[in-house]
Design an enzyme around this catalytic site. Sequence first.
Site, PDB file in Angstrom:
ATOM      1  N   ASP A 184     -26.885 -30.520  16.786  1.00 36.33           N
ATOM      2  CA  ASP A 184     -27.741 -29.796  15.366  1.00 36.33           C
ATOM      3  C   ASP A 184     -29.247 -31.027  14.988  1.00 36.33           C
ATOM      4  O   ASP A 184     -29.783 -30.501  13.934  1.00 36.33           O
ATOM      5  CB  ASP A 184     -26.950 -29.794  13.916  1.00 36.33           C
ATOM      6  N   GLY A 207     -24.355 -30.389   8.443  1.00 37.65           N
ATOM      7  CA  GLY A 207     -24.814 -30.717   9.334  1.00 37.65           C
ATOM      8  C   GLY A 207     -25.621 -32.233   8.758  1.00 37.65           C
ATOM      9  O   GLY A 207     -26.399 -32.621   8.965  1.00 37.65           O
ATOM     10  N   GLY A 208     -24.639 -32.752   7.692  1.00 38.48           N
ATOM     11  CA  GLY A 208     -25.414 -34.213   7.213  1.00 38.48           C
ATOM     12  C   GLY A 208     -25.340 -34.915   8.328  1.00 38.48           C
ATOM     13  O   GLY A 208     -26.405 -35.978   8.033  1.00 38.48           O
ATOM     14  N   GLY A 209     -24.392 -35.715   9.009  1.00 39.97           N
ATOM     15  CA  GLY A 209     -24.639 -36.703  10.415  1.00 39.97           C
ATOM     16  C   GLY A 209     -25.645 -36.116  10.600  1.00 39.97           C
ATOM     17  O   GLY A 209     -26.784 -37.150  11.255  1.00 39.97           O
ATOM     18  N   SER A 210     -26.540 -35.135  11.118  1.00 37.89           N
ATOM     19  CA  SER A 210     -26.977 -34.912  12.056  1.00 37.89           C
ATOM     20  C   SER A 210     -28.352 -34.714  11.727  1.00 37.89           C
ATOM     21  O   SER A 210     -29.195 -35.022  12.293  1.00 37.89           O
ATOM     22  CB  SER A 210     -27.336 -33.081  12.496  1.00 37.89           C
ATOM     23  N   LYS A 246     -27.746 -28.681   6.156  1.00 38.96           N
ATOM     24  CA  LYS A 246     -28.179 -26.815   6.238  1.00 38.96           C
ATOM     25  C   LYS A 246     -26.641 -25.785   6.303  1.00 38.96           C
ATOM     26  O   LYS A 246     -26.220 -26.311   6.158  1.00 38.96           O
ATOM     27  CB  LYS A 246     -28.127 -27.088   8.255  1.00 38.96           C
ATOM     28  N   PRO A 288     -21.225 -33.222   2.108  1.00 42.81           N
ATOM     29  CA  PRO A 288     -19.704 -33.212   2.239  1.00 42.81           C
ATOM     30  C   PRO A 288     -20.285 -33.353   3.780  1.00 42.81           C
ATOM     31  O   PRO A 288     -20.663 -33.057   4.253  1.00 42.81           O
ATOM     32  CB  PRO A 288     -19.700 -31.900   1.392  1.00 42.81           C
ATOM     33  N   GLY A 308     -19.011 -28.454   7.975  1.00 42.85           N
ATOM     34  CA  GLY A 308     -20.531 -27.276   9.313  1.00 42.85           C
ATOM     35  C   GLY A 308     -21.840 -27.940   8.270  1.00 42.85           C
ATOM     36  O   GLY A 308     -22.855 -26.377   8.279  1.00 42.85           O
TER      37      GLY A 308
HETATM   38  O1  C5P Z   1     -23.018 -31.914  19.615  1.00 41.31           O
HETATM   39  P1  C5P Z   1     -22.446 -31.980  18.595  1.00 41.31           P
HETATM   40  O2  C5P Z   1     -22.158 -33.310  18.798  1.00 41.31           O
HETATM   41  O3  C5P Z   1     -22.322 -31.102  17.796  1.00 41.31           O
HETATM   42  O4  C5P Z   1     -21.096 -31.415  19.269  1.00 41.31           O
HETATM   43  C1  C5P Z   1     -19.957 -32.076  18.645  1.00 41.31           C
HETATM   44  C2  C5P Z   1     -18.552 -30.780  19.919  1.00 41.31           C
HETATM   45  O5  C5P Z   1     -18.711 -29.610  19.422  1.00 41.31           O
HETATM   46  C3  C5P Z   1     -18.336 -30.973  20.915  1.00 41.31           C
HETATM   47  O6  C5P Z   1     -18.625 -31.987  21.305  1.00 41.31           O
HETATM   48  C4  C5P Z   1     -18.056 -29.678  21.748  1.00 41.31           C
HETATM   49  O7  C5P Z   1     -16.815 -29.981  21.636  1.00 41.31           O
HETATM   50  C5  C5P Z   1     -18.464 -28.014  20.627  1.00 41.31           C
HETATM   51  N1  C5P Z   1     -19.902 -27.873  20.604  1.00 41.31           N
HETATM   52  C6  C5P Z   1     -19.540 -27.088  21.668  1.00 41.31           C
HETATM   53  N2  C5P Z   1     -20.902 -26.293  21.765  1.00 41.31           N
HETATM   54  C7  C5P Z   1     -22.441 -26.437  20.577  1.00 41.31           C
HETATM   55  C8  C5P Z   1     -21.813 -27.737  20.143  1.00 41.31           C
HETATM   56  C9  C5P Z   1     -20.632 -28.347  20.194  1.00 41.31           C
HETATM   57  O8  C5P Z   1     -18.720 -27.158  22.709  1.00 41.31           O
HETATM   58  N3  C5P Z   1     -22.627 -25.662  21.023  1.00 41.31           N
END
Ligand code: C5P
Length: 293
Positions: A144, A108-111, A17, A102, A106
């Site tokens: 994501d 979103g690959g893992g998601s 994404k 990659p 940013g």
């Molecule tokens: O949800 P995800 O694992 O992608 O988020 C990784 C880190 O990014 C979270 O632990 C948090 O520190 C930060 N994050 C945030 N607010 C969001 C998404 C992510 O602070 N809406």
Amino acid sequence: MRSRWFGPTLAVDTPAKLNLQLSVLGRRPDGFHELETIMVSIGLYDTLTFAPGPSGVSFTCNGAAGPLPADESNLVLRAARRLLRPDQRQPGVQIHLTKRIPMQAGMGGGSSDAAATLVALNDYWHCGLSQAELHAHAAALGSDVNFFVDSSPLALCRGRGEQIESRSLSGPLWFVVAKPPVGLSTAVVFRQLDLATCGRADSHSLLQACQRGNLGAIAARLTNDLETPSRQLSSEIGDLLERLAAVRLAGPRMTGSGSACFGLARNREQADRAARCLRRQGVHEVYVVQTAV
Ligand code: C5P
């Protein structure tokens, strides 16, 4: 995402994404940040295969340079374990992930891999989970993941990013995406963020421009509140954004928490020309992509 069966094996291509807009609206009591973001799926895919295996779930992963770690920290394994019944009466599955998106970019690959695992195993194991139940698992895995469950080409996302409203796109958009050698951790970028520099972008105008296919209006409305902290963490981001502008791509922006950046092209030919220039300059990884699901 695109799925197909080869005999007993299910193969799924799951996309990356880009964030066309990303506004950070504030910090929440749970430590996450409240977001409003517009995301598009793009035609750069990881591939997952689900094949009969020994009991439970086994998992392997490789990228272009060879095998990658496939431990408990991988969202694919965590997604699969969520659908595994406590009595483990489902047939064993061997999951293999071929990474092309990659990492720490940013994109979103893992998601996307996690969402594909939920959707595919729901089918493979005949779990019978509703879309709402899949979304509940997705939200527990990461912010994501929900976007990829719906296979939407364009969506407005709110909350942590997990509340999804699909929107229409008049036709495909072409982008050049480039990633510097450095990757960035989302958590570190959010920690560096100064909320005073953030503000709500005009998502309505951008969505309208997407619906009408007005490239100039789209390019003028691309924003990302995480760009400032990421640029502070890595000087390569600012350098890359300047290079994208210099090869005449419109509205250069970073995606998500970086480190990949992208610019909008009028068509495939312009995108290919810009990508060739960037590669000649030695830019690390360059992709010509179209919106896709
Ligand atoms: O949800 P995800 O694992 O992608 O988020 C990784 C880190 O990014 C979270 O632990 C948090 O520190 C930060 N994050 C945030 N607010 C969001 C998404 C992510 O602070 N809406």
